[in-house]
Design a protein around this motif. Structure first.
Motif, PDB file in Angstrom:
ATOM      1  N   ALA A  39       0.782  -1.395   0.514  1.00 31.58           N
ATOM      2  CA  ALA A  39       0.165   0.170  -0.024  1.00 31.58           C
ATOM      3  C   ALA A  39       1.098   1.389  -0.159  1.00 31.58           C
ATOM      4  O   ALA A  39       1.668   1.564   0.998  1.00 31.58           O
ATOM      5  N   GLU A  40       0.786   1.960  -0.821  1.00 36.28           N
ATOM      6  CA  GLU A  40       1.595   2.864  -1.356  1.00 36.28           C
ATOM      7  C   GLU A  40       0.875   4.153  -1.047  1.00 36.28           C
ATOM      8  O   GLU A  40       0.051   4.530  -0.998  1.00 36.28           O
ATOM      9  N   LEU A  41       2.060   5.036   0.491  1.00 36.38           N
ATOM     10  CA  LEU A  41       1.055   6.142   1.071  1.00 36.38           C
ATOM     11  C   LEU A  41       1.479   7.836   0.608  1.00 36.38           C
ATOM     12  O   LEU A  41       2.964   7.517  -0.374  1.00 36.38           O
ATOM     13  N   PRO A  42       0.262   8.678   0.500  1.00 41.27           N
ATOM     14  CA  PRO A  42       0.972   9.814   0.751  1.00 41.27           C
ATOM     15  C   PRO A  42       2.411  10.012   1.344  1.00 41.27           C
ATOM     16  O   PRO A  42       2.292  10.285   2.169  1.00 41.27           O
ATOM     17  N   GLY A  43       3.829  10.675   0.222  1.00 45.45           N
ATOM     18  CA  GLY A  43       4.497  11.048   0.465  1.00 45.45           C
ATOM     19  C   GLY A  43       6.390   9.985   0.782  1.00 45.45           C
ATOM     20  O   GLY A  43       7.092  10.274   0.841  1.00 45.45           O
ATOM     21  N   GLY A  44       5.257   9.080  -0.298  1.00 43.61           N
ATOM     22  CA  GLY A  44       6.613   7.755  -0.450  1.00 43.61           C
ATOM     23  C   GLY A  44       6.631   6.995   0.078  1.00 43.61           C
ATOM     24  O   GLY A  44       7.223   5.972   0.080  1.00 43.61           O
ATOM     25  N   GLN A  45       5.711   6.474   1.424  1.00 42.84           N
ATOM     26  CA  GLN A  45       5.915   5.806   2.814  1.00 42.84           C
ATOM     27  C   GLN A  45       4.987   4.800   1.911  1.00 42.84           C
ATOM     28  O   GLN A  45       3.991   4.798   1.137  1.00 42.84           O
ATOM     29  N   SER A  46       5.091   3.508   2.200  1.00 41.71           N
ATOM     30  CA  SER A  46       4.503   2.655   2.276  1.00 41.71           C
ATOM     31  C   SER A  46       4.237   1.166   3.429  1.00 41.71           C
ATOM     32  O   SER A  46       5.067   1.189   4.021  1.00 41.71           O
ATOM     33  N   VAL A  47       3.273   0.796   3.190  1.00 42.60           N
ATOM     34  CA  VAL A  47       3.370  -0.982   4.074  1.00 42.60           C
ATOM     35  C   VAL A  47       3.409  -1.511   2.975  1.00 42.60           C
ATOM     36  O   VAL A  47       2.423  -1.760   1.804  1.00 42.60           O
ATOM     37  N   GLN A  48       3.937  -3.222   3.287  1.00 43.53           N
ATOM     38  CA  GLN A  48       3.701  -4.137   2.675  1.00 43.53           C
ATOM     39  C   GLN A  48       3.510  -5.239   3.641  1.00 43.53           C
ATOM     40  O   GLN A  48       3.949  -5.260   4.523  1.00 43.53           O
ATOM     41  N   GLY A  49       2.370  -6.279   2.921  1.00 37.59           N
ATOM     42  CA  GLY A  49       1.769  -7.434   3.506  1.00 37.59           C
ATOM     43  C   GLY A  49       1.130  -8.321   3.186  1.00 37.59           C
ATOM     44  O   GLY A  49       0.785  -7.697   2.410  1.00 37.59           O
TER      45      GLY A  49
END
Ligand SMILES: Nc1ncnc2c1ncn2[C@@H]1O[C@H](COP(=O)(O)OP(=O)(O)OP(=O)(O)O)[C@@H](O)[C@H]1O
Ligand SMILES: O=C(O)CCCC[C@@H]1SC[C@@H]2NC(=O)N[C@@H]21
Length: 299
Positions: free
Chosen positions: A253-263
């Motif tokens: 999941a790509e979040l605003p500001g270039g961060q992401s969560v993977q799972g």
């Protein structure tokens, strides 16, 4: 299989007749129905924008359909584009506030996905899968005879529809649905798009499909409202899990500001958030409104 001749009438634009608004109203606007008005316009910018502008004047259950949109929108103001009368482009106004607490409204795009999927299975004989939060996917067989001579085989999962739910006015939600119905392979507006016709639909009659989808939406929305928006009690959570292609896959999941969560996508929670089980053993819910993209995780 012999490929169809290019002059075959199946490929003619003449098989894109206009919608029959009178027949649709007769079928859908009954005294006890959710649907209270239904308008079909030849062209507009975006049916979502038009209904949102009138959300406080109109009652729940208004339906607006366009034969063509010149500024169709997806999430985050991305474009939704499709040729005139090649699909269904419509929005409905819902006001669930009296029965459903606002935290649960996140289920509305998912509920709509289930309703569209159920309606299309019934009316078009097409299996669709839902990509959380708002895409409708079809599988186009590799040996599809719906391709014109010379067109490369497709043979994979393609986006044939999208859903855009937006808060509107004091207490409304406008839910917009775009569906590619008769789009041919040479007309697909973006790479990765597909259509019901390419997926082998047994019917591409847009009046029939719109009736089926609106009836199905009326039923699912009614059950959800009766259960005060509880997705488990209304049967929605189970139906969603069955139709959802995202659950069980490992995604980023790509979040605003270039961060992401993977799972691994393991569940959709009571508020409609996708729950990701990360490699660190954390269960991380992500809300549709917080993600820029949801992509397959890199191997
Ligand atoms: N007629 C169409 N059929 C299929 N896809 C379309 C059509 N018109 C536009 N699109 C695509 O839909 C996208 C808008 O949908 P959305 O905001 O859900 O993005 P998405 O690419 O599906 O997101 P994600 O990366 O999370 O899957 C546009 O960016 C465009 O790529
Ligand atoms: O894929 C998406 O992100 C959602 C696409 C939603 C398109 C529909 S078409 C009818 C309604 N009007 C719009 O401008 N958008 C929605």
């Amino acid at each position: 299989m012999t490929p169809p001749d290019a002059s075959d009438s199946r490929w003619s634009d003449l098989d894109r007749p206009p919608l029959n608004a009178t027949a649709l109203r007769r079928a859908l606007l009954r005294p006890d129905a959710l649907w209270t008005s239904l308008d079909v316009v030849t062209a507009t910018g975006s049916t979502n924008s038009d209904l949102a502008a009138k959300a406080d004047e109109l009652g729940e259950g208004a339906v607006l359909v366009a034969e063509e949109q010149t500024a169709g929108r997806g999430r985050l103001d991305r474009r939704w584009s499709a040729p005139a009368r090649s699909g269904l482009f419509f929005s409905v106004l819902l006001k669930p506030g009296a029965s459903v607490p606002v935290e649960r409204w996140g289920w509305l795009p998912l509920l709509t996905g289930v309703a569209v999927s159920t309606g299309l299975a019934r009316a078009a004989g097409v299996d669709t899968a839902l990509k959380w939060p708002n895409d409708l996917l079809v599988t186009i067989p590799k040996d599809s005879d719906k391709l014109r001579p010379g067109e490369a085989p497709i043979g994979d999962e393609r986006k044939a529809g999208g859903i855009l739910a937006e808060r509107a006015g004091a207490d409304g939600v406008v839910v917009g649905i775009g569906l590619n119905v008769t789009l041919r392979a040479d007309e697909l507006p973006v790479p990765g798009a597909g259509s019901l016709a390419l997926a082998g639909a047994v019917s591409t009659d847009r009046d029939t499909l719109l009736r089926a989808v609106l009836r199905s939406l009326e039923q699912w929305y009614g059950s959800w409202r009766e259960a005060s928006g509880d997705p488990a009690a209304s049967g929605l959570q189970e139906a969603y899990a069955k139709a959802c292609a995202t659950l069980g896959r490992t995604v980023r999941a790509e979040l605003p500001g270039g961060q992401s969560v993977q799972g691994e996508a393991v569940a959709v929670d009571g508020d409609g958030r996708l729950v990701l089980a990360t490699a660190e053993g954390v269960q991380r819910p992500v809300a549709a409104g917080d993600i820029v993209h949801l992509r397959p995780a890199a191997p």
